[in-house]
Design an enzyme around this catalytic site. Structure first.
Site, mmCIF file in Angstrom:
data_model
loop_
_atom_site.group_PDB
_atom_site.id
_atom_site.type_symbol
_atom_site.label_atom_id
_atom_site.label_comp_id
_atom_site.label_asym_id
_atom_site.label_seq_id
_atom_site.Cartn_x
_atom_site.Cartn_y
_atom_site.Cartn_z
ATOM 1 N N CYS A 355 0.844 -1.206 0.000
ATOM 2 C CA CYS A 355 0.000 0.000 0.000
ATOM 3 C C CYS A 355 0.881 1.259 0.000
ATOM 4 O O CYS A 355 1.552 1.518 -0.980
ATOM 5 C CB CYS A 355 -0.977 -0.034 1.166
ATOM 6 S SG CYS A 355 -2.402 1.064 0.909
ATOM 7 N N HIS A 439 -3.546 -5.405 1.115
ATOM 8 C CA HIS A 439 -3.304 -5.834 2.486
ATOM 9 C C HIS A 439 -3.808 -7.271 2.645
ATOM 10 O O HIS A 439 -4.719 -7.709 1.934
ATOM 11 C CB HIS A 439 -4.066 -4.951 3.478
ATOM 12 C CG HIS A 439 -3.594 -3.537 3.526
ATOM 13 N ND1 HIS A 439 -2.360 -3.180 4.036
ATOM 14 C CD2 HIS A 439 -4.192 -2.375 3.142
ATOM 15 C CE1 HIS A 439 -2.233 -1.863 3.959
ATOM 16 N NE2 HIS A 439 -3.314 -1.355 3.423
#
Length: 516
Positions: A355, A439
């Site tokens: 991310c 994630h």
């Protein structure tokens, strides 16, 4: 008919509210009770995406798993994601609705901007929404176990409180106060917590739960008896200290940068070598729980680092997510970590960016949303350009990588334009440098093993991933351990009466009470 309920409050932050709530949930569901978790307002950088695309705190997602139900936005209607010392993004019913300072959210004498003065005391305005969510859950489930935040005796915030006594008063919930005896001063904390509440609030505080006790319980019993004599309130259990129960912590801001590691206590490695993973402890670190699946592997040692020399013996460096991508880049450069990372990449040594960590590895970032700094040069080791969009991406993608099925979740404003490299999930790979917005991908067992085999080969380590490690099974074992704690060390009959019937009548008032 409205279901039963309980609010688990704490004498302090980190008293153990999250794990106690999860433990009560798992104990109840094992008794055949249909139960759900609830936290009116959560402040956390560790969040999760529900199936309907709503962002909630990871602690509530973990508690939903303890209940064996699918998490929803109803379980955490207000999520605050800190963007620094003074402001947070407000996520309402799973969607971001704006950025507010602490004064603008909690209320105060005006604000620093016209927008904040207009929305001053936003927290109090959300009480109706919070109560509606709780009522919907109580109408659906036999019991709802609510988690408070911080301490219910934060008298400076009581006027606008919607997460502790504010929600308890409005919903008629009994309150159980958890205290961490490992910190010391637990009896004073229990007594002081009650004594700083108004008579109306005190009437709902049914009693106490001692957490993290080490030693002979008989030595504590005289103090428990005296506490009952002083307050007229029952102690519902004394939970022993156990290692490895701090799952899905709420706040990455409190992770120690020196000496705090998330190491696995499981079996030694199958191969001849261990695999060392260094996680860059960047500012506003978010979803650092991504590395838990690595730490669960036998022979994988995970530690957080903040100095370039600590990367030297690492076989894999992970740059995790962050709520401040541009700030993280500045920090990496200030610390000398940026140059150390570039050297690793040039040497073909494994680096994984997740991310925000993926975004910093790119060529440049256009950010008029998060930092508002416009054009910022990245580390330039992946062929990626990132533009921050106002709309937040909240998805639960599935796919395949390294010949294995992968599932994850995405929470980001940055949109990546990739113009080279090898496809890797939604990101890319160049040599041994990997980047993705996903994630949770490492929780997919087959993919994690394949990834670790690649890392071990590139690092020249004779490390072999265990063929049977199941992260989901390990998580279930942890949740069962929490349920066992409640079942074996709490007065479960009294606890069930509390959930079903509310706080006992006639609880004494402890002066002085809340100031006027």
């Amino acid at each position: 008919m409205t279901g039963g309920g309980l609010l688990v409050a704490g004498t302090t932050s980190d008293a153990g509210k999250s794990v106690v709530t999860a433990g009560i949930c798992r104990w109840l569901v094992r008794q055949g009770v249909k139960v759900a978790p609830f936290k009116a307002q959560n402040m956390s950088l560790n969040s999760f995406v529900t199936r309907e695309g709503a962002e909630i705190g990871r602690a509530q997602a973990m508690q939903a798993q303890a209940c064996r139900v699918e998490p929803t936005a109803l379980m955490n209607p207000v999520l605050l994601k800190p963007g620094g010392e003074q402001s947070s993004q407000v996520v309402l019913l799973g969607k971001p609705v704006g950025e507010l300072s602490a004064r603008g959210f909690f209320g105060g004498s005006g604000g620093s901007s016209p927008g904040e003065r207009l929305h001053g005391g936003r927290q109090q305005q959300l009480l109706g929404t919070v109560l509606d969510c709780l009522a919907e859950l109580r109408g659906t489930y036999d019991a709802v176990i609510c988690e408070g935040a911080g301490s219910p005796a934060e008298i400076n915030l009581r006027r606008t409180d919607i997460v502790n006594m504010g929600i308890a008063r409005n919903a008629g919930l009994p309150v159980l106060v958890v205290g961490d005896i490992d910190r010391g001063g637990v009896f004073a904390s229990f007594f002081g917590t009650v004594a700083l509440l108004s008579p109306e609030d005190q009437a709902l505080v049914a009693g106490f739960l001692v957490n993290k006790f080490r030693g002979d319980v008989s030595l504590l019993e005289p103090g428990i008896d005296m506490l009952h004599g002083l307050t007229g309130r029952h102690t519902y259990g004394i939970l022993p200290f156990q290692h490895g129960l701090g799952i899905d912590e709420e706040d990455g801001l409190r992770v120690s940068l020196r000496g705090t590691v998330r190491e696995s206590n499981v079996a030694p490695p199958l191969g001849e070598d261990v695999l060392r993973v260094a996680v860059c402890a960047i500012p506003l670190m978010s979803n650092f729980t991504d590395v838990d699946a690595l730490a669960a592997e036998p022979g994988v040692v995970v530690r957080f680092v903040d100095r370039p020399e600590e990367l030297a013996d690492a076989d894999l460096v992970v740059i995790p997510g962050t709520r401040g991508t541009v700030r993280a880049l500045e920090w990496l450069r200030e610390r000398g970590l940026a140059q150390a990372l570039k050297r690793r990449v040039a040497e073909g040594r494994p680096v994984l960016g997740i991310c925000g960590g993926f975004q910093v590895l790119g060529e440049h970032i256009e950010d008029e949303v998060e930092s508002r700094q416009g054009h910022v040069e990245g580390l330039g080791v992946l062929p990626v350009r990132v533009r921050f969009a106002r709309e937040k991406t909240l998805t639960r993608p599935v796919g395949e990588a390294l010949g294995a099925h992968v599932a994850g979740y995405e929470i980001h404003h940055g949109v990546a334009e990739i113009h080279g490299g090898e496809a890797f999930l939604d990101g890319c790979r160049v040599g041994q440098t990997w980047g993705t917005h996903w994630h949770g991908s490492l929780e997919s067992d087959g993919f994690r093993r394949a990834f670790l085999r690649e890392v071990a080969a590139a690092a020249g380590r004779r490390f072999v991933p265990a063929p049977d490690t199941s992260f989901a099974a390990l998580r279930e074992e942890q949740l069962d351990r929490l349920g066992d704690l409640i079942e074996q060390h709490a007065d479960t009959d009294a606890l069930w009466r509390l959930i079903e019937s509310g706080a006992p009548q006639g609880l004494p008032f402890i002066p002085p009470g809340a100031p006027a």
